[in-house]
Design a protein around this motif. Sequence first.
Motif, PDB file in Angstrom:
ATOM      1  N   UNK A  43       0.837  -1.196   0.000  1.00 42.92           N
ATOM      2  CA  UNK A  43       0.000   0.000   0.000  1.00 42.92           C
ATOM      3  C   UNK A  43       0.872   1.245   0.000  1.00 42.92           C
ATOM      4  N   UNK A  44       0.392   2.254  -0.736  1.00 42.87           N
ATOM      5  CA  UNK A  44       1.067   3.543  -0.791  1.00 42.87           C
ATOM      6  C   UNK A  44       0.010   4.623  -0.671  1.00 42.87           C
ATOM      7  N   UNK A  45       0.163   5.491   0.320  1.00 46.49           N
ATOM      8  CA  UNK A  45      -0.819   6.553   0.578  1.00 46.49           C
ATOM      9  C   UNK A  45      -2.231   5.987   0.720  1.00 46.49           C
ATOM     10  N   UNK A  46      -2.361   4.914   1.511  1.00 42.71           N
ATOM     11  CA  UNK A  46      -3.633   4.241   1.765  1.00 42.71           C
ATOM     12  C   UNK A  46      -4.291   3.678   0.512  1.00 42.71           C
ATOM     13  N   UNK A  47      -3.518   3.464  -0.544  1.00 44.49           N
ATOM     14  CA  UNK A  47      -4.041   2.889  -1.783  1.00 44.49           C
ATOM     15  C   UNK A  47      -3.322   1.581  -2.062  1.00 44.49           C
ATOM     16  N   UNK A  48      -4.091   0.573  -2.429  1.00 49.39           N
ATOM     17  CA  UNK A  48      -3.540  -0.733  -2.765  1.00 49.39           C
ATOM     18  C   UNK A  48      -2.828  -0.643  -4.112  1.00 49.39           C
ATOM     19  N   UNK A  49      -1.519  -0.965  -4.115  1.00 50.80           N
ATOM     20  CA  UNK A  49      -0.749  -0.880  -5.355  1.00 50.80           C
ATOM     21  C   UNK A  49      -0.181  -2.227  -5.787  1.00 50.80           C
ATOM     22  N   UNK A  50      -0.301  -3.236  -4.926  1.00 48.52           N
ATOM     23  CA  UNK A  50       0.215  -4.550  -5.292  1.00 48.52           C
ATOM     24  C   UNK A  50       0.050  -5.542  -4.161  1.00 48.52           C
ATOM     25  N   UNK A  51       0.544  -6.737  -4.418  1.00 49.78           N
ATOM     26  CA  UNK A  51       0.554  -7.788  -3.399  1.00 49.78           C
ATOM     27  C   UNK A  51       1.877  -8.532  -3.552  1.00 49.78           C
ATOM     28  N   UNK A  52       2.460  -8.912  -2.430  1.00 49.61           N
ATOM     29  CA  UNK A  52       3.719  -9.645  -2.422  1.00 49.61           C
ATOM     30  C   UNK A  52       3.484 -10.967  -1.713  1.00 49.61           C
ATOM     31  N   UNK A  53       3.868 -12.060  -2.382  1.00 48.26           N
ATOM     32  CA  UNK A  53       3.618 -13.385  -1.825  1.00 48.26           C
ATOM     33  C   UNK A  53       4.897 -14.206  -1.761  1.00 48.26           C
ATOM     34  N   UNK A  54       4.806 -15.325  -1.057  1.00 44.95           N
ATOM     35  CA  UNK A  54       5.931 -16.257  -0.996  1.00 44.95           C
ATOM     36  C   UNK A  54       6.311 -16.712  -2.399  1.00 44.95           C
ATOM     37  N   UNK A  55       5.320 -16.863  -3.259  1.00 46.78           N
ATOM     38  CA  UNK A  55       5.563 -17.265  -4.648  1.00 46.78           C
ATOM     39  C   UNK A  55       6.389 -16.197  -5.380  1.00 46.78           C
ATOM     40  N   UNK A  56       6.070 -14.918  -5.163  1.00 45.56           N
ATOM     41  CA  UNK A  56       6.867 -13.833  -5.753  1.00 45.56           C
ATOM     42  C   UNK A  56       8.315 -13.933  -5.296  1.00 45.56           C
ATOM     43  N   UNK A  57       8.503 -14.185  -4.014  1.00 42.64           N
ATOM     44  CA  UNK A  57       9.853 -14.297  -3.465  1.00 42.64           C
ATOM     45  C   UNK A  57      10.617 -15.437  -4.132  1.00 42.64           C
ATOM     46  N   UNK A  58       9.994 -16.592  -4.209  1.00 43.40           N
ATOM     47  CA  UNK A  58      10.675 -17.763  -4.769  1.00 43.40           C
ATOM     48  C   UNK A  58      11.028 -17.556  -6.236  1.00 43.40           C
ATOM     49  N   UNK A  59      10.136 -16.973  -6.988  1.00 49.04           N
ATOM     50  CA  UNK A  59      10.337 -16.866  -8.437  1.00 49.04           C
ATOM     51  C   UNK A  59      11.103 -15.626  -8.873  1.00 49.04           C
ATOM     52  N   UNK A  60      10.972 -14.540  -8.112  1.00 43.94           N
ATOM     53  CA  UNK A  60      11.544 -13.275  -8.581  1.00 43.94           C
ATOM     54  C   UNK A  60      12.751 -12.801  -7.774  1.00 43.94           C
ATOM     55  N   UNK A  61      13.035 -13.457  -6.679  1.00 37.89           N
ATOM     56  CA  UNK A  61      14.223 -13.109  -5.900  1.00 37.89           C
ATOM     57  C   UNK A  61      15.192 -14.277  -5.929  1.00 37.89           C
ATOM     58  N   UNK A  62      14.806 -15.379  -5.356  1.00 43.15           N
ATOM     59  CA  UNK A  62      15.686 -16.531  -5.233  1.00 43.15           C
ATOM     60  C   UNK A  62      16.153 -17.015  -6.602  1.00 43.15           C
ATOM     61  N   UNK A  63      15.233 -17.268  -7.514  1.00 47.08           N
ATOM     62  CA  UNK A  63      15.594 -17.814  -8.819  1.00 47.08           C
ATOM     63  C   UNK A  63      16.290 -16.802  -9.729  1.00 47.08           C
ATOM     64  N   UNK A  64      16.143 -15.519  -9.437  1.00 48.70           N
ATOM     65  CA  UNK A  64      16.778 -14.484 -10.258  1.00 48.70           C
ATOM     66  C   UNK A  64      18.110 -14.015  -9.664  1.00 48.70           C
ATOM     67  N   UNK A  65      18.515 -14.622  -8.549  1.00 48.49           N
ATOM     68  CA  UNK A  65      19.798 -14.288  -7.944  1.00 48.49           C
ATOM     69  C   UNK A  65      19.833 -12.939  -7.244  1.00 48.49           C
TER      70      UNK A  65
END
Length: 143
Positions: A43-65
């Motif tokens: 959330x930014x300025x009380x507005x929903x701008x996205x969602x972050x999940x364990x799946x995002x972490x596994x695919x976009x952090x761990x696997x991308x180095x």
Amino acid sequence: MTTARQMLAAKNKHETIAVSPNATVYQALQMMADANIGAILVMENNKLVGIFSERDYARKVVLMGKTSSNTPVAEIMTHKLLCVPPDATTNQCMGLMTEKRIRHLPVLDGDTVLGVLSIGDLVHEKMAEQEFTIEQLEQYIYS
């Protein structure tokens, strides 16, 4: 049929946990671990701008180095959100989650975030509905 608003009320969680898009992935993961949840709203300025999940972490952090301590949530969060209104039914929510292969569904009343439903919340509610139906049928049969 139960609505998203009713399911949120039954969860007995009055606080929606959210993180800023500028927070690090590590900070978001720590908040998720502390709350024992698998996804967190961004959330930014009380507005929903996205969602972050364990799946995002596994695919976009761990696997991308990438590293969780140096990567901002905004860089890897899911931007294209699927949300439901508070009057969405259990079946509607389950159908959307199944079709789009998602596990967390924000509930919005206009621009106001009411909470998040997980696939576990929906399965729990569906089981309760079925148990109620079975009890009613058994009472009918035995009366």
